[in-house]
Write a protein that holds these residues in place. Structure first.
Motif, PDB file in Angstrom:
ATOM      1  N   VAL A  66       0.851  -1.184   0.000  1.00  0.00           N
ATOM      2  CA  VAL A  66       0.000   0.000   0.000  1.00  0.00           C
ATOM      3  C   VAL A  66       0.890   1.238   0.000  1.00  0.00           C
ATOM      4  O   VAL A  66       1.826   1.333   0.787  1.00  0.00           O
ATOM      5  CB  VAL A  66      -0.919   0.012   1.251  1.00  0.00           C
ATOM      6  CG1 VAL A  66      -1.762   1.268   1.295  1.00  0.00           C
ATOM      7  CG2 VAL A  66      -1.799  -1.222   1.280  1.00  0.00           C
ATOM      8  N   ASP A  67       0.614   2.190  -0.914  1.00  0.00           N
ATOM      9  CA  ASP A  67       1.411   3.424  -0.928  1.00  0.00           C
ATOM     10  C   ASP A  67       0.839   4.428   0.071  1.00  0.00           C
ATOM     11  O   ASP A  67      -0.303   4.316   0.505  1.00  0.00           O
ATOM     12  CB  ASP A  67       1.465   4.015  -2.336  1.00  0.00           C
ATOM     13  CG  ASP A  67       0.106   4.411  -2.845  1.00  0.00           C
ATOM     14  OD1 ASP A  67      -0.184   5.609  -2.872  1.00  0.00           O
ATOM     15  OD2 ASP A  67      -0.682   3.498  -3.202  1.00  0.00           O
ATOM     16  N   SER A  70      -2.485   6.311  -0.858  1.00  0.00           N
ATOM     17  CA  SER A  70      -3.698   5.504  -0.661  1.00  0.00           C
ATOM     18  C   SER A  70      -4.048   5.404   0.813  1.00  0.00           C
ATOM     19  O   SER A  70      -5.213   5.493   1.209  1.00  0.00           O
ATOM     20  CB  SER A  70      -3.503   4.095  -1.228  1.00  0.00           C
ATOM     21  OG  SER A  70      -3.270   4.156  -2.598  1.00  0.00           O
ATOM     22  N   VAL A  73      -5.598   8.622   1.968  1.00  0.00           N
ATOM     23  CA  VAL A  73      -7.013   8.738   1.619  1.00  0.00           C
ATOM     24  C   VAL A  73      -7.848   7.878   2.572  1.00  0.00           C
ATOM     25  O   VAL A  73      -8.893   8.322   3.069  1.00  0.00           O
ATOM     26  CB  VAL A  73      -7.266   8.338   0.147  1.00  0.00           C
ATOM     27  CG1 VAL A  73      -8.752   8.233  -0.154  1.00  0.00           C
ATOM     28  CG2 VAL A  73      -6.604   9.341  -0.788  1.00  0.00           C
ATOM     29  N   ALA A  74      -7.375   6.654   2.862  1.00  0.00           N
ATOM     30  CA  ALA A  74      -8.089   5.796   3.817  1.00  0.00           C
ATOM     31  C   ALA A  74      -8.132   6.468   5.189  1.00  0.00           C
ATOM     32  O   ALA A  74      -9.169   6.459   5.869  1.00  0.00           O
ATOM     33  CB  ALA A  74      -7.404   4.428   3.905  1.00  0.00           C
ATOM     34  N   SER A 124      -0.784   9.625   7.423  1.00  0.00           N
ATOM     35  CA  SER A 124      -1.301  10.554   6.418  1.00  0.00           C
ATOM     36  C   SER A 124      -0.485  11.839   6.392  1.00  0.00           C
ATOM     37  O   SER A 124      -0.219  12.399   5.330  1.00  0.00           O
ATOM     38  CB  SER A 124      -2.765  10.890   6.702  1.00  0.00           C
ATOM     39  OG  SER A 124      -3.546   9.723   6.708  1.00  0.00           O
ATOM     40  N   ASN A 186      -4.366  14.006  -1.969  1.00  0.00           N
ATOM     41  CA  ASN A 186      -3.819  12.690  -2.311  1.00  0.00           C
ATOM     42  C   ASN A 186      -4.474  12.050  -3.519  1.00  0.00           C
ATOM     43  O   ASN A 186      -3.852  11.241  -4.199  1.00  0.00           O
ATOM     44  CB  ASN A 186      -3.862  11.780  -1.088  1.00  0.00           C
ATOM     45  CG  ASN A 186      -2.835  12.196  -0.070  1.00  0.00           C
ATOM     46  OD1 ASN A 186      -1.644  12.023  -0.260  1.00  0.00           O
ATOM     47  ND2 ASN A 186      -3.291  12.814   1.011  1.00  0.00           N
ATOM     48  N   LEU A 187      -5.708  12.398  -3.831  1.00  0.00           N
ATOM     49  CA  LEU A 187      -6.322  11.897  -5.060  1.00  0.00           C
ATOM     50  C   LEU A 187      -5.725  12.597  -6.273  1.00  0.00           C
ATOM     51  O   LEU A 187      -5.493  11.961  -7.302  1.00  0.00           O
ATOM     52  CB  LEU A 187      -7.838  12.068  -5.017  1.00  0.00           C
ATOM     53  CG  LEU A 187      -8.602  11.076  -4.173  1.00  0.00           C
ATOM     54  CD1 LEU A 187     -10.084  11.373  -4.206  1.00  0.00           C
ATOM     55  CD2 LEU A 187      -8.342   9.645  -4.615  1.00  0.00           C
ATOM     56  N   ASP A 190      -2.406  11.182  -7.383  1.00  0.00           N
ATOM     57  CA  ASP A 190      -2.423   9.925  -8.141  1.00  0.00           C
ATOM     58  C   ASP A 190      -2.672  10.126  -9.632  1.00  0.00           C
ATOM     59  O   ASP A 190      -2.464   9.231 -10.433  1.00  0.00           O
ATOM     60  CB  ASP A 190      -3.495   8.982  -7.570  1.00  0.00           C
ATOM     61  CG  ASP A 190      -3.013   8.245  -6.336  1.00  0.00           C
ATOM     62  OD1 ASP A 190      -1.799   8.285  -6.060  1.00  0.00           O
ATOM     63  OD2 ASP A 190      -3.838   7.627  -5.651  1.00  0.00           O
TER      64      ASP A 190
END
Length: 191
Positions: A66-67, A70, A73-74, A124, A186-187, A190
């Motif tokens: 997992v980066d 990601s 965002v979680a 985060s 963060n979106l 990507d």
């Protein structure tokens, strides 16, 4: 390099997520049940958990493929839910009720202070802030946590139930804004 703006941001974000002032009702209730809270041990244990997750958390993520973006965002989704919980007064995340004979560690140090929301937020934050500034933010929060734990009895009489409710709602709105910012940042990273 130390950056005052980053330190203030990290400190406020962690302060909102940890929500030690909003946790006062739980701390006061626990103090009444067990007699006293071991403020020093609770602060040290939660600090050790936060700092170790700051340095080892990313390696654990890589182990699972997992980066950080990601995970950020979680984490932002969890922060969003915590904010909703604070504003709406509904319990989304159920706390572990067992104290296991160690009132300073469970539930105060973990999960109340250094719980899933805090640890997720720390990872985060690594996506956006320098590590040294995060460490300073953690230390400043630990000082605030210690002060609140040590003076919980005094704070209970001064703030009152209405004041505690207002503080929870204010910090809930701050958390929602932080969550939206983390998701947006963060979106976009990507794409």
């Amino acid at each position: 390099m130390f950056d005052v703006k980053e330190i203030v941001s990290v400190t406020l974000i962690l302060f909102s997520v940890i929500d030690i002032v909003g946790s006062l009702p739980v701390i006061i209730d626990l103090r009444k049940k067990v007699g006293r809270i071991e403020s020093e041990r609770a602060t040290l244990v939660s600090g050790a958990l936060m700092l170790s997750f700051l340095f080892v958390g990313e390696r654990i993520l890589k182990l699972f493929g997992v980066d950080v973006a990601s995970f950020a965002v979680a984490g932002a989704l969890i922060i969003f839910l915590l904010g909703l919980e604070m504003i709406l007064g509904r319990t989304i995340f159920k706390p572990d009720e067992s104290t296991g004979g160690a009132a300073h560690i469970v539930p105060i140090a973990f999960p109340l202070i250094a719980g899933a929301g805090t640890l997720t937020t720390i990872i985060s934050l690594r996506a956006e802030y320098q590590t040294v500034n995060i460490i300073v933010g953690i230390i400043l929060n630990l000082i605030l946590i210690y002060i609140v734990l040590k003076s919980s009895e005094w704070l209970e009489t001064r703030i009152g139930p209405g004041g505690l409710d207002v503080l929870r709602k204010i910090f809930g709105i701050i958390l929602l804004a932080i969550a939206i910012k983390l998701i947006k940042t963060n979106l976009i990273a990507d794409f």
